[in-house]
Design an enzyme around this catalytic site. Structure first.
Site: not given
Length: 169
Positions: A97-99, A102
Site C-alpha cells: 500500500g503506502e510504501p 511514497f
C-alpha cells in the site's frame, strides 16, 4: 517525462505476484502524480478569478490533473524481493500500500536534483532552494531560473535566487 523507474518491494512471500506487481505499479504512479502534478487550487489572494474565497477550483477531472497513460515511465520495472518471508502473517505475506505510493516521491527528488543542476548553471550558485510539492511544470520552469524565467521574475521585483512560486496553501 520520467524515462525510467526501477522499483523493488518487500512483500514477504507473495500470495499472487501478478496482483502485487499491479498494485505496486498503480501506487507508484499515484505517488508520482501526487508529488509532481496533483495541485489543489482554491480561491485566495493569488487566485481571485475563483469565487467565493475558499472555494476549491480543482474539484473535478476538468481542473485537477492526475497521471495518465503517457505519464508512466518509458522503462518501468517492478520486482518483488525474494527470501523475505513474514512468519507472523498469512502465508508469510506482507501488506502492499503506502510504501510504493511514497516511492513515487522519488520522482520529485530527481526533479529537484535536475533543477539544482540548472540553477548551478544559470545562477552560478549551489545554494539551497525550496521547491514545494507538487513539482508542476510551472514550478520547475521558474525554479530553474533560466534566462526567460529570470526576466519574468525580475520584472515582478523579486530576487531570482530566492524566488519560490506560490500555490494555494
Amino acid at each position: 517525462r520520467v524515462i525510467s523507474a526501477d522499483v523493488v518491494v518487500d512483500v514477504g512471500s507473495s500470495i499472487n505476484p501478478v496482483i502485487d506487481i499491479g498494485q505496486i505499479e498503480g501506487a507508484f504512479i499515484q505517488g508520482m502524480g501526487w508529488s509532481t502534478m496533483e495541485e489543489v487550487v482554491f480561491a485566495d489572494e493569488d487566485h481571485t478569478w475563483i469565487r467565493p474565497t475558499g472555494k476549491v477550483f480543482t474539484s473535478g477531472p476538468g481542473t485537477y490533473k492526475i497521471p495518465a497513460f503517457n505519464d508512466v515511465p518509458e522503462s518501468f520495472n517492478v520486482s518483488l524481493m525474494k527470501g523475505v518471508d513474514n512468519p507472523f502473517a498469512v502465508h508469510s505475506s506482507k501488506a502492499i500500500g503506502e510504501p510504493p505510493f511514497f516511492l513515487g516521491a522519488s520522482v520529485f527528488f530527481a526533479i529537484k536534483d535536475a533543477v539544482a543542476a540548472a540553477r548551478a548553471e544559470n545562477l552560478k550558485s549551489n545554494e539551497y532552494f525550496g521547491l514545494d510539492m507538487p513539482a508542476t511544470s510551472e514550478r520547475i520552469r521558474m525554479a530553474c531560473a533560466d534566462e526567460i524565467a529570470a526576466e519574468c521574475i525580475e520584472k515582478s521585483g523579486k530576487s531570482v535566487a530566492n524566488f519560490a512560486p506560490k500555490g494555494s496553501y
